[in-house]
Design a protein around this motif. Structure first.
Motif, mmCIF file in Angstrom:
data_model
loop_
_atom_site.group_PDB
_atom_site.id
_atom_site.type_symbol
_atom_site.label_atom_id
_atom_site.label_comp_id
_atom_site.label_asym_id
_atom_site.label_seq_id
_atom_site.Cartn_x
_atom_site.Cartn_y
_atom_site.Cartn_z
ATOM 1 N N ASP A 122 60.839 65.140 45.529
ATOM 2 C CA ASP A 122 60.263 64.344 46.545
ATOM 3 C C ASP A 122 59.521 65.265 47.465
ATOM 4 N N GLU A 123 59.859 66.670 47.741
ATOM 5 C CA GLU A 123 59.114 67.609 48.562
ATOM 6 C C GLU A 123 57.995 67.769 47.958
ATOM 7 N N SER A 124 57.771 67.870 46.481
ATOM 8 C CA SER A 124 56.629 68.615 45.874
ATOM 9 C C SER A 124 55.567 67.140 46.039
ATOM 10 N N ALA A 125 56.034 66.124 45.787
ATOM 11 C CA ALA A 125 55.072 64.594 46.038
ATOM 12 C C ALA A 125 54.631 64.859 47.363
ATOM 13 N N GLN A 126 55.262 64.935 48.406
ATOM 14 C CA GLN A 126 55.045 64.777 49.581
ATOM 15 C C GLN A 126 53.910 65.892 49.891
ATOM 16 N N LEU A 127 54.164 66.995 49.511
ATOM 17 C CA LEU A 127 53.253 68.065 49.825
ATOM 18 C C LEU A 127 51.898 67.782 49.034
ATOM 19 N N LEU A 128 51.896 67.372 47.894
ATOM 20 C CA LEU A 128 50.753 67.210 46.938
ATOM 21 C C LEU A 128 49.928 65.980 47.654
ATOM 22 N N ALA A 129 50.630 64.867 48.082
ATOM 23 C CA ALA A 129 50.103 63.966 48.835
ATOM 24 C C ALA A 129 49.290 64.305 50.139
ATOM 25 N N GLU A 130 49.848 65.416 50.675
ATOM 26 C CA GLU A 130 49.197 65.893 51.857
ATOM 27 C C GLU A 130 48.030 66.755 51.320
ATOM 28 N N LEU A 131 47.867 67.561 50.532
ATOM 29 C CA LEU A 131 47.022 68.067 50.108
ATOM 30 C C LEU A 131 45.898 67.414 49.323
ATOM 31 N N TYR A 132 45.933 66.332 48.653
ATOM 32 C CA TYR A 132 45.137 65.350 48.350
ATOM 33 C C TYR A 132 44.190 64.592 49.501
ATOM 34 N N ALA A 133 44.910 64.237 50.271
ATOM 35 C CA ALA A 133 44.459 63.781 51.504
ATOM 36 C C ALA A 133 43.563 64.538 52.213
ATOM 37 N N HIS A 134 44.082 65.758 52.528
ATOM 38 C CA HIS A 134 43.123 66.652 53.193
ATOM 39 C C HIS A 134 41.799 67.088 52.510
ATOM 40 N N SER A 135 42.130 67.216 50.960
ATOM 41 C CA SER A 135 40.899 67.995 50.001
ATOM 42 C C SER A 135 39.571 66.660 50.366
ATOM 43 N N VAL A 136 39.918 65.653 50.555
ATOM 44 C CA VAL A 136 38.878 64.559 50.272
ATOM 45 C C VAL A 136 38.420 64.013 51.730
ATOM 46 N N LEU A 137 38.924 64.932 52.705
ATOM 47 C CA LEU A 137 38.257 64.421 54.168
ATOM 48 C C LEU A 137 36.725 64.275 53.955
ATOM 49 N N PRO A 138 36.190 63.081 54.793
ATOM 50 C CA PRO A 138 34.828 63.051 54.622
ATOM 51 C C PRO A 138 33.743 64.269 54.519
ATOM 52 N N ASP A 139 34.324 65.193 55.660
ATOM 53 C CA ASP A 139 33.396 66.353 55.570
ATOM 54 C C ASP A 139 33.243 67.287 54.549
ATOM 55 N N ASN A 140 34.190 67.093 53.495
ATOM 56 C CA ASN A 140 34.235 67.908 52.238
ATOM 57 C C ASN A 140 33.295 67.295 51.253
ATOM 58 N N ILE A 141 32.729 66.095 51.373
ATOM 59 C CA ILE A 141 32.313 65.319 50.209
ATOM 60 C C ILE A 141 30.923 65.113 50.286
ATOM 61 N N TYR A 142 30.536 65.317 48.686
ATOM 62 C CA TYR A 142 28.845 64.984 48.543
ATOM 63 C C TYR A 142 29.169 63.922 47.541
ATOM 64 N N ARG A 143 28.387 62.858 47.883
ATOM 65 C CA ARG A 143 28.262 61.569 46.959
ATOM 66 C C ARG A 143 27.089 61.602 46.216
ATOM 67 N N HIS A 144 27.070 61.875 44.996
ATOM 68 C CA HIS A 144 25.893 61.764 44.207
ATOM 69 C C HIS A 144 25.530 60.289 43.632
ATOM 70 N N GLN A 145 24.186 59.915 44.304
ATOM 71 C CA GLN A 145 23.850 58.536 43.841
ATOM 72 C C GLN A 145 22.568 58.796 42.517
ATOM 73 N N TRP A 146 23.022 58.501 41.431
ATOM 74 C CA TRP A 146 22.199 58.939 40.406
ATOM 75 C C TRP A 146 20.900 58.161 40.238
ATOM 76 N N GLN A 147 20.000 59.373 39.815
ATOM 77 C CA GLN A 147 18.601 58.870 39.495
ATOM 78 C C GLN A 147 18.347 59.032 37.991
ATOM 79 N N PRO A 148 17.467 58.256 37.641
ATOM 80 C CA PRO A 148 17.099 58.421 35.905
ATOM 81 C C PRO A 148 16.772 59.912 35.676
#
Ligand code: SIN
Length: 295
Positions: A232-258
């Motif tokens: 349970d501790e491992s699952a909780q810690l991982l969930a917090e790390l995942y949520a932190h990793s994908v905060l909007p400031d960390n993200i680039y969204r690639h919109q594909w071009q041909p």
């Protein structure tokens, strides 16, 4: 001419490296990867990859052979365990596609359905991957990248203390059959395939072997548990790390071009395929370059 022919014999190309706004990413414009790339130009590209973590080469009319040759300049290529989806005659290319022909998926339709770093479930995970657009949907189909150096740099102190010095298990099969997109894309793994993807353990925080920066190295796609913690501790810690990793400031969204060719660093980033409506065709060719054992 060999892909790594010397600078003396190959003309330089005039190209620009334009950083994108945000956490990661640069666009490379004016380079033609169907032509030989000399050593100086290659060094610029390599530097851009290390500095920006995702580089987007626009308008690349290249063949599978040319993609493979260019990818090989960065290292040994890894052959994906799903042999069913390797390009005929070119096992170095994994077909990423939702297209069904004669009742069969022609590629891995839901590659990237959860945030992940490619092949983190191997002893030698990937250095980087190149994805070349072959057919793009009119709607959706974006790929998102999260900067795991920034995620580490901004990690709250309590979480840093909780993970420093810890290791985590990674498994290809953990979420193998969970579907996020419509359809069931995944063939049953044979015993030989299962043997190739036995669970591995890597540090939760790794040091990038080329830029020396630390990065979080866990993802919802392949990380199953933190070694040595109760479940349970491992699952909780991982969930917090995942949520932190994908905060909007960390993200680039690639919109594909041909004809985009996108090359990302799996040691610095995790990525996610956003998906597209299932009636729209999407097909890309992926090469995956082997990296070092994380430390
Ligand atoms: C992948 O995870 O390699 C595929 C990403 C994508 O299809 O956008």
């Amino acid at each position: 001419m060999s892909a790594s022919a010397s600078a003396a014999s190959i003309a330089a190309q005039a190209f620009e490296i334009r950083p994108l706004n945000g956490a990661v990413g640069a666009e490379i414009v004016g380079l033609d990867l169907s032509r030989p790339v000399n050593d100086q130009d290659f060094a610029r590209i390599h530097r851009a990859h290390l500095d920006h973590h995702v580089v987007v080469f626009r308008d690349q009319r290249i063949s599978p052979e040319q993609q493979i040759a260019f990818s090989r300049r960065f290292g040994v290529l890894q052959i994906h365990v799903l042999k069913q989806f390797l390009l005929a005659g070119h096992p170095e290319i994994l077909i990423v596609s939702n297209i069904i022909e004669n009742g069969q998926s022609i590629g891995l339709g839901d590659a990237g359905k959860f945030w992940h770093s490619d092949l983190s479930y191997k002893e030698l995970p990937s250095l980087g991957s190149m994805l070349h657009a072959q057919e793009l949907p009119a709607e959706g189909g974006d790929t998102l990248f999260a900067n795991m150096h920034q995620a580490w740099d901004n990690l709250p102190e309590a979480l840093r203390k909780a993970v420093e010095g810890r290791s985590a298990a990674h498994s290809y099969t953990a979420r193998y059959s969970e579907t996020k997109f419509e359809g069931n894309w995944r063939p049953t793994l044979t015993p030989e395939q299962l043997a190739q993807v036995a669970e591995v353990v890597h540090p939760v925080v790794r040091t990038h072997p080329e830029n020396g920066r630390k990065a979080l190295f866990v993802s919802e796609g392949f990380t199953t548990r933190i070694v040595g913690l109760p479940e349970d501790e491992s699952a909780q810690l991982l969930a917090e790390l995942y949520a932190h990793s994908v905060l909007p400031d960390n993200i680039y969204r690639h919109q594909w071009q041909p004809h985009d060719l996108v090359f990302w660093d799996n040691r610095s980033l995790i990525h996610l395929a956003a998906g597209c409506p299932s009636h729209l065709r999407r097909k890309l060719y992926r090469t995956t370059i082997q990296g070092d054992a994380p430390y």
